[in-house]
Design a protein around this motif. Structure first.
Motif, PDB file in Angstrom:
ATOM      1  N   GLN A  95      -6.030   3.189   6.143  1.00 40.30           N
ATOM      2  CA  GLN A  95      -5.422   4.204   5.276  1.00 40.30           C
ATOM      3  C   GLN A  95      -6.030   5.581   5.541  1.00 40.30           C
ATOM      4  OE1 GLN A  95      -2.740   3.642   3.950  1.00 40.30           O
ATOM      5  NE2 GLN A  95      -2.786   2.462   2.064  1.00 40.30           N
ATOM      6  N   LYS A  96      -7.327   5.647   5.811  1.00 40.44           N
ATOM      7  CA  LYS A  96      -7.972   6.926   6.137  1.00 40.44           C
ATOM      8  C   LYS A  96      -7.408   7.502   7.426  1.00 40.44           C
ATOM      9  CE  LYS A  96     -12.381   5.751   3.930  1.00 40.44           C
ATOM     10  NZ  LYS A  96     -13.794   5.346   4.164  1.00 40.44           N
ATOM     11  N   SER A 100      -9.654   4.461  -1.022  1.00 39.48           N
ATOM     12  CA  SER A 100      -8.234   4.531  -1.348  1.00 39.48           C
ATOM     13  C   SER A 100      -7.924   3.779  -2.637  1.00 39.48           C
ATOM     14  CB  SER A 100      -7.419   3.940  -0.193  1.00 39.48           C
ATOM     15  OG  SER A 100      -6.096   3.703  -0.583  1.00 39.48           O
ATOM     16  N   VAL A 117      -5.738   0.684  -1.983  1.00 35.86           N
ATOM     17  CA  VAL A 117      -6.448  -0.435  -1.369  1.00 35.86           C
ATOM     18  C   VAL A 117      -7.385  -1.103  -2.383  1.00 35.86           C
ATOM     19  CG1 VAL A 117      -8.031  -1.143   0.485  1.00 35.86           C
ATOM     20  CG2 VAL A 117      -6.272   0.568   0.935  1.00 35.86           C
ATOM     21  N   ARG A 118      -7.923  -0.321  -3.308  1.00 32.01           N
ATOM     22  CA  ARG A 118      -8.728  -0.923  -4.386  1.00 32.01           C
ATOM     23  C   ARG A 118      -7.897  -1.926  -5.173  1.00 32.01           C
ATOM     24  NH1 ARG A 118     -11.174   4.638  -6.891  1.00 32.01           N
ATOM     25  NH2 ARG A 118     -12.707   5.088  -5.244  1.00 32.01           N
ATOM     26  N   ASP A 169      -8.771  -0.159   4.132  1.00 29.58           N
ATOM     27  CA  ASP A 169      -9.183   1.168   3.679  1.00 29.58           C
ATOM     28  C   ASP A 169      -9.379   2.113   4.868  1.00 29.58           C
ATOM     29  OD1 ASP A 169      -9.896   2.925   1.529  1.00 29.58           O
ATOM     30  OD2 ASP A 169     -11.989   2.725   2.122  1.00 29.58           O
ATOM     31  N   HIS A 170      -9.990   1.598   5.929  1.00 28.78           N
ATOM     32  CA  HIS A 170     -10.194   2.398   7.146  1.00 28.78           C
ATOM     33  C   HIS A 170      -8.843   2.803   7.751  1.00 28.78           C
ATOM     34  CE1 HIS A 170     -12.098   3.848  10.772  1.00 28.78           C
ATOM     35  NE2 HIS A 170     -11.402   3.006  11.513  1.00 28.78           N
ATOM     36  N   GLY A 222       0.803  -1.220   0.000  1.00 31.54           N
ATOM     37  CA  GLY A 222       0.000   0.000   0.000  1.00 31.54           C
ATOM     38  C   GLY A 222       0.832   1.264   0.000  1.00 31.54           C
ATOM     39  N   ILE A 279     -14.582   1.304  -1.503  1.00 29.94           N
ATOM     40  CA  ILE A 279     -13.221   1.564  -1.027  1.00 29.94           C
ATOM     41  C   ILE A 279     -12.737   2.881  -1.602  1.00 29.94           C
ATOM     42  CG2 ILE A 279     -10.844   0.721  -1.051  1.00 29.94           C
ATOM     43  CD1 ILE A 279     -12.003  -2.097  -1.107  1.00 29.94           C
TER      44      ILE A 279
END
Length: 362
Positions: free
Chosen positions: A353-354, A142, A145-146, A350-351, A33, A140
């Motif tokens: 990364q946020k 990011s 992450v996708r 994804d969470h 990532g 998603i």
């Protein structure tokens, strides 16, 4: 990997392949990532190029693999059932290419019928891959992450296996996830007739999906007024009746129904008592679900318990070698819940990364 790699490799080679694969997955999840973040525009483009490219590969696989040579009959059980319905025959006494009988509920015949007319029920996997790409893109945020989500999905042995053998199980689970993700945010407002019809259709694919459907529908159903409840129940009732007529109207006799019916056949792999127990557990869990991620996690856990406890019963009764090596238990039933596990993992990524982006703004 334990079951199939030793058929082609020796023990050490099998162990090495398994180890390398696990390490690559861990690197993909935990390390890639940050690297992809440096090339955001390329990452966004790569998602669609790779996704559509694998869609084309899945079509090529379906075209080049003769199902008649496969030692798994899920595709031909679906095909035999659809063919029997179109010919006005009883689908559950139709024989597939391995001499078995279909355990598919009538909803799956409806799902598979368009692809039967296209010439191969295996195209269902390709179709659901396109829908999965849309799901990843919508759920998603990011870009990296996708791409990780897609790489995890198309490199998973459980998914590739299903594409190669033209199985419908992962596609069936993905369609349930897609229905719930599409309507989840609006489910408190739109639990009407159409939603009832859709739930009846999904419920009529596999009985075990009653568990995630309860997790999805119970809380918003209880929040509705009496008129909305009646419309929803009417939709479910109409859907189940129509599908029942489709499947059972040509039953030759009560004796034939008792011997050949989908409920008895599905009960052999996932015992009814176990399914009922987990259904009862699903009711209080459903009342606590507020977010889509909670629905995905609860569905993964309860569906995993259903399959794993059933496997445990087989292991106790028959032993490991017979249960796994000699295929007394169908390992592909794990694909009832593996898409839920995959989706929950990438949603958590994804969470994460946020959170990182919030703490370390560019």
């Amino acid at each position: 990997m334990y079951k199939y790699l030793p058929r082609y490799l020796n023990d050490w080679q099998s162990f090495l392949v398994a180890l390398v694969y696990i390490l690559l997955v861990l690197i993909l999840v935990f390390k890639v990532g940050n690297y992809l973040k440096k090339y955001s525009s390329l990452t966004k483009t790569s998602f669609w190029i790779l996704g559509l490219g694998f869609f084309g590969i899945s079509l090529i696989i379906n075209l080049n693999i003769d199902g008649q040579n496969l030692n798994i009959d899920r595709w031909s059980a679906l095909e035999a059932g659809i063919k029997a319905i179109l010919e006005g025959s009883y689908p559950y006494s139709a024989v597939d290419h391995l001499g078995g009988y279909t355990s598919n509920l009538p909803g799956l015949f409806i799902v598979g019928m368009p692809f039967y007319f296209l010439g191969d029920v295996g195209y269902l996997q390709s179709f659901t891959l396109i829908l999965t790409l849309i799901l990843i893109f919508k759920k998603i945020a990011s870009a990296e992450v996708r791409l990780i989500a897609l790489l995890l999905f198309i490199s998973s042995f459980w998914y590739v296996y299903e594409v190669v053998v033209k199985s419908d199980l992962i596609s069936n689970t993905l369609l349930l996830i897609l229905l719930s993700s599409w309507q989840f945010q609006s489910r408190f407002r739109e639990m009407g007739f159409v939603t009832g019809l859709l739930i009846a259709l999904v419920l009529s694919t596999r009985l075990v999906y009653a568990i995630p459907l309860i997790l999805y529908a119970l809380k918003p159903f209880l929040a509705q007024g009496i008129n909305e409840k009646l419309r929803f129940c009417f939709g479910v009732g109409v859907g189940l009746i129509l599908l029942g007529i489709l499947a059972f109207t040509h039953t030759p006799s009560w004796e034939v129904f008792l011997e050949y019916n989908p409920f008895a056949l599905q009960n052999k792999q996932l015992p009814l008592v176990l399914s009922v127990l987990l259904l009862l557990i699903a009711f209080p869990v459903a009342l606590r679900i507020e977010r889509f991620e909670q629905f995905v996690l609860a569905s993964a856990v309860l569906c995993a318990l259903s399959v794993t406890l059933s496997l445990l019963g087989y292991l106790i009764q028959f032993g490991f070698k017979q249960t796994i090596g000699e295929s007394i238990f169908d390992l592909t039933y794990f694909n009832i819940f593996t898409p839920f596990v995959w989706l929950y993992l990438v949603l958590q990524l994804d969470h994460y990364q946020k959170i990182k982006a919030t703490k370390n703004p560019a």
